[in-house]
Design a protein around this motif. Structure first.
Motif, mmCIF file in Angstrom:
data_model
loop_
_atom_site.group_PDB
_atom_site.id
_atom_site.type_symbol
_atom_site.label_atom_id
_atom_site.label_comp_id
_atom_site.label_asym_id
_atom_site.label_seq_id
_atom_site.Cartn_x
_atom_site.Cartn_y
_atom_site.Cartn_z
ATOM 1 N N GLU A 203 -16.175 15.918 -9.128
ATOM 2 C CA GLU A 203 -15.698 16.913 -8.163
ATOM 3 C C GLU A 203 -16.873 17.603 -7.463
ATOM 4 O O GLU A 203 -16.799 17.899 -6.276
ATOM 5 C CB GLU A 203 -14.787 17.914 -8.857
ATOM 6 C CG GLU A 203 -13.474 17.283 -9.278
ATOM 7 C CD GLU A 203 -12.708 18.091 -10.299
ATOM 8 O OE1 GLU A 203 -13.112 19.237 -10.584
ATOM 9 O OE2 GLU A 203 -11.702 17.564 -10.816
ATOM 10 N N LEU B 179 -9.393 17.665 -4.589
ATOM 11 C CA LEU B 179 -8.138 18.335 -4.944
ATOM 12 C C LEU B 179 -7.228 17.428 -5.765
ATOM 13 O O LEU B 179 -6.579 17.890 -6.702
ATOM 14 C CB LEU B 179 -7.422 18.815 -3.683
ATOM 15 C CG LEU B 179 -8.140 19.926 -2.902
ATOM 16 C CD1 LEU B 179 -7.406 20.223 -1.609
ATOM 17 C CD2 LEU B 179 -8.281 21.182 -3.754
ATOM 18 N N GLU B 180 -7.210 16.146 -5.426
ATOM 19 C CA GLU B 180 -6.399 15.214 -6.217
ATOM 20 C C GLU B 180 -6.935 15.101 -7.637
ATOM 21 O O GLU B 180 -6.166 15.084 -8.605
ATOM 22 C CB GLU B 180 -6.381 13.835 -5.551
ATOM 23 C CG GLU B 180 -5.555 12.842 -6.331
ATOM 24 C CD GLU B 180 -5.498 11.474 -5.690
ATOM 25 O OE1 GLU B 180 -4.942 10.576 -6.327
ATOM 26 O OE2 GLU B 180 -6.014 11.311 -4.564
ATOM 27 N N GLN C 36 -8.580 17.387 -9.295
ATOM 28 C CA GLN C 36 -8.243 18.623 -10.001
ATOM 29 C C GLN C 36 -6.763 18.662 -10.383
ATOM 30 O O GLN C 36 -6.406 19.068 -11.486
ATOM 31 C CB GLN C 36 -8.591 19.838 -9.147
ATOM 32 C CG GLN C 36 -10.072 20.065 -9.008
ATOM 33 C CD GLN C 36 -10.407 21.170 -8.025
ATOM 34 O OE1 GLN C 36 -9.598 21.545 -7.179
ATOM 35 N NE2 GLN C 36 -11.618 21.691 -8.113
ATOM 36 N N ARG C 37 -5.917 18.233 -9.457
ATOM 37 C CA ARG C 37 -4.476 18.236 -9.734
ATOM 38 C C ARG C 37 -4.131 17.277 -10.862
ATOM 39 O O ARG C 37 -3.385 17.618 -11.785
ATOM 40 C CB ARG C 37 -3.703 17.858 -8.462
ATOM 41 C CG ARG C 37 -2.197 17.964 -8.628
ATOM 42 C CD ARG C 37 -1.436 17.414 -7.438
ATOM 43 N NE ARG C 37 -1.629 15.973 -7.419
ATOM 44 C CZ ARG C 37 -2.029 15.280 -6.363
ATOM 45 N NH1 ARG C 37 -2.280 15.878 -5.231
ATOM 46 N NH2 ARG C 37 -2.176 13.984 -6.420
ATOM 47 N N GLU C 38 -4.700 16.072 -10.805
ATOM 48 C CA GLU C 38 -4.414 15.069 -11.833
ATOM 49 C C GLU C 38 -4.952 15.494 -13.198
ATOM 50 O O GLU C 38 -4.356 15.194 -14.222
ATOM 51 C CB GLU C 38 -5.011 13.717 -11.432
ATOM 52 C CG GLU C 38 -4.315 13.055 -10.274
ATOM 53 C CD GLU C 38 -2.946 12.535 -10.636
ATOM 54 O OE1 GLU C 38 -2.754 12.087 -11.784
ATOM 55 O OE2 GLU C 38 -2.054 12.591 -9.779
ATOM 56 N N ARG C 39 -6.079 16.186 -13.190
ATOM 57 C CA ARG C 39 -6.679 16.630 -14.446
ATOM 58 C C ARG C 39 -5.771 17.612 -15.178
ATOM 59 O O ARG C 39 -5.779 17.689 -16.399
ATOM 60 C CB ARG C 39 -8.034 17.276 -14.166
ATOM 61 C CG ARG C 39 -8.937 17.266 -15.343
ATOM 62 C CD ARG C 39 -10.367 17.542 -15.013
ATOM 63 N NE ARG C 39 -10.619 18.250 -13.779
ATOM 64 C CZ ARG C 39 -11.336 19.353 -13.684
ATOM 65 N NH1 ARG C 39 -11.882 19.865 -14.739
ATOM 66 N NH2 ARG C 39 -11.549 19.926 -12.521
ATOM 67 N N GLY C 40 -4.977 18.352 -14.428
ATOM 68 C CA GLY C 40 -4.066 19.311 -15.040
ATOM 69 C C GLY C 40 -2.778 18.699 -15.565
ATOM 70 O O GLY C 40 -2.023 19.353 -16.270
ATOM 71 N N CYS C 41 -2.512 17.441 -15.231
ATOM 72 C CA CYS C 41 -1.265 16.787 -15.655
ATOM 73 C C CYS C 41 -1.348 16.349 -17.112
ATOM 74 O O CYS C 41 -2.420 16.103 -17.647
ATOM 75 C CB CYS C 41 -0.985 15.570 -14.782
ATOM 76 S SG CYS C 41 -0.615 15.964 -13.081
ATOM 77 N N HIS D 95 -6.717 7.651 -15.320
ATOM 78 C CA HIS D 95 -6.966 8.543 -14.184
ATOM 79 C C HIS D 95 -8.303 8.214 -13.522
ATOM 80 O O HIS D 95 -8.397 8.122 -12.300
ATOM 81 C CB HIS D 95 -6.941 10.000 -14.648
ATOM 82 C CG HIS D 95 -7.323 10.986 -13.599
ATOM 83 N ND1 HIS D 95 -6.643 11.114 -12.419
ATOM 84 C CD2 HIS D 95 -8.341 11.879 -13.544
ATOM 85 C CE1 HIS D 95 -7.207 12.052 -11.677
ATOM 86 N NE2 HIS D 95 -8.246 12.533 -12.344
#
Length: 176
Positions: free
Chosen positions: A5, A107-108, A110-115, A125
């Motif tokens: 990131e 952003l993708e 970061q978003r995927e890391r939170g899933c 991932h």
């Protein structure tokens, strides 16, 4: 993933800088000269008419304004040709889109890391991001000191080392 990131942030900033640089080049080296020369050319065309305060510019039945008008038309054509050849405005747009891509990529990530799926299988991932990045890096603009191909191979090497298990067994470092 924070390293990835951070890299995406750096790339987005580099493309934003290149975008701004090419926009400025296009404005000052193409738009401004053409605007000024076109204005002078219009002024000379008006001088060819019998406008009283412009009559002084006429020498030998308006030859000077006509010759200057031709010279200005040639200069405008040359500047337009240079701008068309170098395509500074198009390069600026490419860098703008590349910057947006890197922001979306970060952003993708970061978003995927939170899933929850990331917590269960981070390698999947990373593989998804690696594939997406490899495909998109090849489309990045090469002008403006922001390179794509060299970074593709560097990223592929890095991702391969992360995705492939090492031949050495991992030791338990919890007791250290």
């Amino acid at each position: 993933f924070s390293k990835l990131e951070k890299w995406a942030d750096d790339k987005a900033q580099a493309h934003r800088s290149a975008n701004a640089r090419f926009k400025v080049m296009y404005f000052w080296l193409t738009f401004v000269p053409i605007s000024i020369l076109s204005s002078i050319q219009a002024f000379l065309a008006a001088a060819a008419q019998d406008i009283p305060f412009l009559v002084r510019l006429k020498l030998a039945d308006g030859e000077v304004p006509n010759i200057m008008g031709i010279v200005l038309a040639v200069a405008i054509s040359v500047i337009s040709g240079i701008a068309g050849y170098w395509k500074w405005d198009a390069i600026a747009k490419e860098h703008e889109f590349a910057s947006k891509y890197w922001i979306a990529f970060k952003l993708e990530s970061q978003r995927e890391r939170g899933c929850d799926s990331f917590k269960n299988d981070p390698g999947r991932h990373l593989g998804h991001l690696c594939k997406k990045l490899s495909l998109n890096l090849r489309d990045q603009p090469m002008e403006g000191v922001v390179k794509g191909y060299a970074e593709t191979s560097n990223f592929e090497k890095w991702a391969a080392t992360v995705l492939q298990p090492s031949s050495k067994p991992l030791t338990n470092t919890a007791h250290l």
